[in-house]
Design a protein around this motif. Sequence first.
Motif: not given
Length: 67
Positions: A6-12, A43-45, A55-58, A61-67
Amino acid sequence: MDLLIAARHAKGLTQATLAARLGKPQSYVAKYENGERRLDVIEFLDITDAIGVDGRVLLDGLTETPP
């Protein structure tokens, strides 16, 4: 890996463009995006840096619970 895709797509960015920024073949990006390869933290960073996201923001996002 959905967050990285999603991040890659968002940056085009295409897989090929990202791979070039990383100095890797396009198959490197395809393999981790398809789940064929795991990434370590370094590698992730490197990938998030090449995409141009924090990377910290992403990771948050892994720990956020979807509504």
